[in-house]
Design a protein around this motif. Sequence first.
Motif, PDB file in Angstrom:
ATOM      1  N   ALA A   1      -4.026  -3.818  -6.242  1.00 23.13           N
ATOM      2  CA  ALA A   1      -3.679  -5.206  -5.905  1.00 23.13           C
ATOM      3  C   ALA A   1      -2.595  -5.243  -4.834  1.00 23.13           C
ATOM      4  O   ALA A   1      -2.654  -6.033  -3.893  1.00 23.13           O
ATOM      5  N   CYS A   2      -1.607  -4.342  -4.982  1.00 22.11           N
ATOM      6  CA  CYS A   2      -0.535  -4.303  -3.976  1.00 22.11           C
ATOM      7  C   CYS A   2      -1.063  -3.793  -2.644  1.00 22.11           C
ATOM      8  O   CYS A   2      -0.689  -4.278  -1.573  1.00 22.11           O
ATOM      9  N   ARG A   3      -1.961  -2.788  -2.696  1.00 26.25           N
ATOM     10  CA  ARG A   3      -2.512  -2.241  -1.459  1.00 26.25           C
ATOM     11  C   ARG A   3      -3.264  -3.328  -0.664  1.00 26.25           C
ATOM     12  O   ARG A   3      -3.142  -3.404   0.555  1.00 26.25           O
ATOM     13  N   THR A   4      -4.003  -4.170  -1.364  1.00 23.32           N
ATOM     14  CA  THR A   4      -4.737  -5.242  -0.678  1.00 23.32           C
ATOM     15  C   THR A   4      -3.775  -6.174   0.046  1.00 23.32           C
ATOM     16  O   THR A   4      -3.995  -6.560   1.202  1.00 23.32           O
ATOM     17  N   GLN A   5      -2.678  -6.522  -0.615  1.00 21.90           N
ATOM     18  CA  GLN A   5      -1.705  -7.416   0.007  1.00 21.90           C
ATOM     19  C   GLN A   5      -1.041  -6.763   1.209  1.00 21.90           C
ATOM     20  O   GLN A   5      -0.845  -7.377   2.255  1.00 21.90           O
TER      21      GLN A   5
ATOM     22  N   GLU B   1      -2.291  -4.378   3.067  1.00 23.34           N
ATOM     23  CA  GLU B   1      -3.274  -4.279   4.153  1.00 23.34           C
ATOM     24  C   GLU B   1      -3.379  -5.609   4.925  1.00 23.34           C
ATOM     25  O   GLU B   1      -3.501  -5.615   6.151  1.00 23.34           O
ATOM     26  N   GLN B   2      -3.345  -6.710   4.204  1.00 25.55           N
ATOM     27  CA  GLN B   2      -3.388  -8.012   4.873  1.00 25.55           C
ATOM     28  C   GLN B   2      -2.152  -8.224   5.758  1.00 25.55           C
ATOM     29  O   GLN B   2      -2.240  -8.729   6.881  1.00 25.55           O
TER      30      GLN B   2
ATOM     31  N   GLU C   1       2.366   0.631   7.648  1.00 23.30           N
ATOM     32  CA  GLU C   1       1.567   1.855   7.713  1.00 23.30           C
ATOM     33  C   GLU C   1       2.140   2.929   6.787  1.00 23.30           C
ATOM     34  O   GLU C   1       1.394   3.670   6.136  1.00 23.30           O
ATOM     35  N   LEU C   2       3.475   3.012   6.742  1.00 19.03           N
ATOM     36  CA  LEU C   2       4.108   3.977   5.838  1.00 19.03           C
ATOM     37  C   LEU C   2       3.821   3.625   4.378  1.00 19.03           C
ATOM     38  O   LEU C   2       3.526   4.499   3.547  1.00 19.03           O
TER      39      LEU C   2
END
Length: 454
Positions: free
Chosen positions: A266-270, A272-273, A256-257
């Motif tokens: 691309a990093c945000r998608t990973q 989030e998963q 969450e942080l």
Amino acid sequence: MPAGSLRAHLLRVLLPPIAALLGLGALIAYYPSVEPATEAYDQSLVDIGIALGSHIRASGSGFRLELPHAVEQVLRADRYDTVYYRVGGPDGQAIAGDLDLPAPPDNGPGLHFYDAKYKDRTVRAMSMPAQCGSATCSVVVAETTVKRTRMAREILLSSVLPEVLVALATLVLVWFGVKRGLAPLARLSEEIKERSPVDLHALDARRAPEETRPLIDALNGLLEQLAATHRNQQRFLANAAHQLRTPLAGLQAHTELALSLPMPDACRTQVEQVHEATIRTARLANQLLALARAEPGGHTVAPSHVDLKAMVEGVADEWVHRALQRDLDLDLGFDLAPASAHGDEFLLREVLANLLHNAIEYSPRGARITVRTGVRHGKPCLEVEDEGPGIPAAERERVLDRFYRVPGTPGTGSGLGLAIVREIASGHGASVVIADGADGRGCRVAITFPAWTA
């Protein structure tokens, strides 16, 4: 001994010897009684023969029977049988009476008794010598066997009938005696049948007969081993869940942080998963811990009075907030009437949490979720109704099993939520019923508790 009824085996072992002894007793009582009576009837034939012999007279070179008609009628008179007689001269030639009456098989001197056929009837006959002057004549007296048969039947009835009654009484006594003797085994069987699969405390052997104590001791040893295995399983499940919760909570906080900081798409998608997987895993750990607590022996809080309405109101804000995040209507969906149950509020809150989580998880946006409490047919109940896809009637029993999900169900649930609900409800003596929601839409899960008064 082949497998079968112990009672039947004991009856097979006990009754034949008893029946044989009673039959032997009947025979021993019968024959000593028949023989004296038979001798008395034979003696009456001898008396008739002596009376007939006293009326033989010599006449020149021949012999005749001078028997008055009245005397002959007296000799032949009998209530049941017909009496026959034949008087023979020294040469064996018949001189009076029933001339074709059969002679004894043994024509030697002396008294003879024998059975014969005369006029197609069975007769008992007696042959004896009779003095006729200086010569010796013969007298044969016979009678039918009606009164002898009647006498034998009466003796048989008088001796065997009591034996039969004794045999029947013995059968009844043995039957009830065996039943009473096996009663401790029946009680033990009923006690074991009434237990739940997780009730593994030792059986009470103090009131059991000495012969059944080895069996009870063996059962208690097995129950103790099963209880130890169950405790170890519960301990492992609870410890594993506890050990997983702390690192999962830290991982969720870190993801969450990370999501709150700028990063490439691309990093945000990973991330989030990873965040979603962490939430699912944390929920699974919480469910496993709840399941461990729901099972008997997994939670030590004593049952008490639980106000179902107050319990729902106490968690309303938390679940309304979650519902609003999914654009669901829960704020107006509380239909709460006073209802009280006897149980563990901690576990009942877990029931409500699992039902509300499922309703929020599977209801489409804009749907309404309703929570109800109240009393129906004198029993307190708790209901959660949604407008989701519902559960097919054929699957409503199976979804209560652990780790089972209806094929094709969206989402990533573990199949433990409703299993936990059933486990806790069962521990409270409550029933779980899954039905269609209002107008056939969605799903309604109703938990009905046993009637309880303060």
